[in-house]
Design a protein around this motif. Structure first.
Motif, mmCIF file in Angstrom:
data_model
loop_
_atom_site.group_PDB
_atom_site.id
_atom_site.type_symbol
_atom_site.label_atom_id
_atom_site.label_comp_id
_atom_site.label_asym_id
_atom_site.label_seq_id
_atom_site.Cartn_x
_atom_site.Cartn_y
_atom_site.Cartn_z
ATOM 1 N N PHE A 16 0.631 -1.274 0.047
ATOM 2 C CA PHE A 16 -0.193 -0.117 0.035
ATOM 3 C C PHE A 16 0.893 1.395 0.108
ATOM 4 C CE2 PHE A 16 -2.748 -2.835 2.217
ATOM 5 C CZ PHE A 16 -3.667 -3.209 1.464
ATOM 6 N N GLN A 20 2.913 3.026 -5.732
ATOM 7 C CA GLN A 20 2.106 1.688 -6.086
ATOM 8 C C GLN A 20 0.791 1.741 -6.536
ATOM 9 O OE1 GLN A 20 4.038 2.527 -3.543
ATOM 10 N NE2 GLN A 20 5.616 0.812 -2.746
ATOM 11 N N ARG A 21 -0.143 2.535 -5.986
ATOM 12 C CA ARG A 21 -1.432 2.599 -6.504
ATOM 13 C C ARG A 21 -1.540 3.292 -7.712
ATOM 14 N NH1 ARG A 21 -5.365 1.977 -2.273
ATOM 15 N NH2 ARG A 21 -4.653 1.976 -0.127
ATOM 16 N N GLN A 22 -0.628 4.196 -8.014
ATOM 17 C CA GLN A 22 -0.792 5.221 -9.306
ATOM 18 C C GLN A 22 -0.407 4.328 -10.275
ATOM 19 O OE1 GLN A 22 -2.027 8.994 -10.699
ATOM 20 N NE2 GLN A 22 -1.945 8.141 -8.419
ATOM 21 N N GLU A 25 -2.895 1.561 -11.123
ATOM 22 C CA GLU A 25 -4.242 2.215 -11.691
ATOM 23 C C GLU A 25 -4.043 2.550 -13.296
ATOM 24 O OE1 GLU A 25 -7.168 2.336 -11.062
ATOM 25 O OE2 GLU A 25 -7.068 1.466 -8.988
ATOM 26 N N MET A 48 -1.251 -5.496 -2.833
ATOM 27 C CA MET A 48 -1.998 -5.291 -3.824
ATOM 28 C C MET A 48 -2.071 -6.052 -5.114
ATOM 29 S SD MET A 48 -2.339 -0.994 -4.032
ATOM 30 C CE MET A 48 -0.614 -0.555 -4.247
ATOM 31 N N LEU A 51 -5.296 -7.110 -6.941
ATOM 32 C CA LEU A 51 -5.998 -6.081 -7.768
ATOM 33 C C LEU A 51 -5.264 -6.319 -9.273
ATOM 34 C CD1 LEU A 51 -5.795 -2.874 -5.702
ATOM 35 C CD2 LEU A 51 -7.992 -4.253 -6.291
ATOM 36 N N ALA A 246 -6.420 -1.809 1.383
ATOM 37 C CA ALA A 246 -6.978 -1.488 0.151
ATOM 38 C C ALA A 246 -7.763 -0.674 -0.189
ATOM 39 C CB ALA A 246 -7.351 -2.926 -0.652
ATOM 40 N N ASP A 247 -8.749 -0.333 0.784
ATOM 41 C CA ASP A 247 -9.880 0.606 0.687
ATOM 42 C C ASP A 247 -9.688 1.451 2.085
ATOM 43 O OD1 ASP A 247 -11.881 2.012 0.125
ATOM 44 O OD2 ASP A 247 -13.490 0.667 0.315
ATOM 45 N N ASN A 269 -0.383 11.436 -3.887
ATOM 46 C CA ASN A 269 -1.283 10.962 -4.099
ATOM 47 C C ASN A 269 -2.527 11.146 -3.146
ATOM 48 O OD1 ASN A 269 -2.936 10.006 -6.589
ATOM 49 N ND2 ASN A 269 -3.268 7.978 -5.402
ATOM 50 N N GLU A 273 -6.680 12.390 -2.982
ATOM 51 C CA GLU A 273 -7.733 11.722 -2.527
ATOM 52 C C GLU A 273 -8.472 12.207 -1.566
ATOM 53 O OE1 GLU A 273 -5.524 7.407 -3.435
ATOM 54 O OE2 GLU A 273 -5.630 7.986 -1.288
#
Length: 359
Positions: A16, A20-22, A25, A48, A51, A246-247, A269, A273
């Motif tokens: 997380f 990594q999220r960016q 996605e 993740m 996902l 994750a959420d 990021n 958010e």
């Protein structure tokens, strides 16, 4: 119709975290008729992975645990030689170093360097290694200026800001004034985030608002150290540690203020958010943060390391709910206008095709 371009995203891990999220996605949202993504991590399975699997993205692990193995660079060479992707996109420091070296030695068509964190130019030895890339992406205007001062030609630099899913991250039905005085910080428990300053600021805030609490959401290498520091703080009863998940929307929905006390940043990021969720933001004026907050029009800024100034901004918002509402509204509007996922993905797709000679 042309064969889709193969894109290898190389990350240290899929824990997380904002980078990594960016990039996950981005990989998930690429047009599969034009691009075929693969993700490589230097570690084993992490947070993740599911996902990536859900999106049908092949995921290759070079390690077995959550730590990067000592000989990862040899395994990375093997995989890059086997895959021979059209484009390699490293996402964090170690991949940015070794993908460039192996890309050059293996004669790969294109390595797109990325610089995403405030310490990236130093950690990635950009003064020398930018020459091993065909082009460079940075996610903040401040980083672009730093790279130009290191000698990177403007023609080789592309500013692509982070994106945020404004449908997924949206204001809660519960108004800010109906929430408890909870200050939220979503960040890796790492040195660049300077949680110590946030602890000192909270102690000052609780002198006037003893019910104020600070919730830290995230994991990282300094977890044990920061928990010990929090236990010794005058504000210890008001510091809550919450593991990354994750959420993270429930934490945005329950907070009154979002705070980030980093000493180095690219374009966080988590601030996007928080703004998308209508939260007022108090943050340090480093890296790309002032640009995100429109130089204070969408949030309150303070110097890095200045606990007194950060506490004063937090107190302004706690003492003036209407100011928090206004900053939250402006932040949401700014994200909708300038930081959508659609724009971020489209900019990368255009650059990838140009690098491959298709643009």
């Amino acid at each position: 119709m042309p064969v889709p371009l193969s894109i290898a995203f190389v990350m240290e891990d899929l824990c997380f975290g904002g980078t990594q999220r960016q990039l996950l996605e981005l990989a998930r949202r690429l047009d599969r008729k034009r691009f075929s993504p693969t993700m490589i991590t230097l570690t084993g399975a992490t947070d993740m992975d599911a996902l990536a699997h859900e999106a049908g993205i092949p995921l290759i692990h070079l390690g077995t645990g959550r730590r990067v193995p000592p000989l990862f660079f040899l395994a990375l060479r093997r995989e890059l030689a086997r895959l021979r992707p059209d484009i390699v996109l490293p996402g964090t420091a170690l991949p940015n170093i070794w993908c460039r070296i192996w890309g050059k030695l293996l004669g790969l068509p294109c390595v797109v360097g990325t610089v995403r964190g405030g310490g990236g130019p130093r950690r990635q030895h950009e003064r020398w290694l930018w020459r091993l890339t065909q082009t460079m992406i940075c996610n903040s205007l401040a980083l672009r200026e730093v790279l130009q001062k290191l000698g990177v030609p403007a023609s080789r630099l592309h500013y692509i800001p982070n994106g945020v899913d404004t449908e997924r991250f949206a204001p809660s039905d519960v108004p800010l004034t109906a929430r408890p005085p909870e200050i939220l910080c979503v960040a890796r428990l790492a040195g660049d985030k300077d949680h110590e300053t946030l602890f000192r600021a909270l102690a000052l805030v609780r002198e006037r608002h003893p019910d104020a609490v600070l919730r830290l959401v995230g994991d990282g290498p300094r977890e044990a150290e920061l928990k010990a520091m929090a236990a010794a703080s005058p504000a210890r009863d008001g510091i809550l540690f919450t593991p990354g998940t994750a959420d993270i929307r429930p934490w945005y929905d329950g907070a009154r203020i979002f705070a980030l006390s980093s000493v180095r940043e690219g374009q966080p990021n988590v601030i996007l958010e928080a703004m998308a969720c209508g939260l007022p933001v108090c943050a340090t004026q480093v890296g790309g943060i002032p640009h995100l907050l429109d130089n204070g029009d969408c949030g309150l800024l303070s110097p890095a390391g200045d606990a007194g100034a950060l506490a004063a901004n937090l107190l302004r918002l706690l003492d003036s709910p209407s100011l928090g509402d206004e900053l939250g509204r402006r932040g949401r509007q700014r994200v909708e206008k300038s930081f959508s996922f659609a724009a971020m993905v489209a900019a990368h797709e255009t650059l990838f095709e140009k690098c491959a000679g298709r643009g």
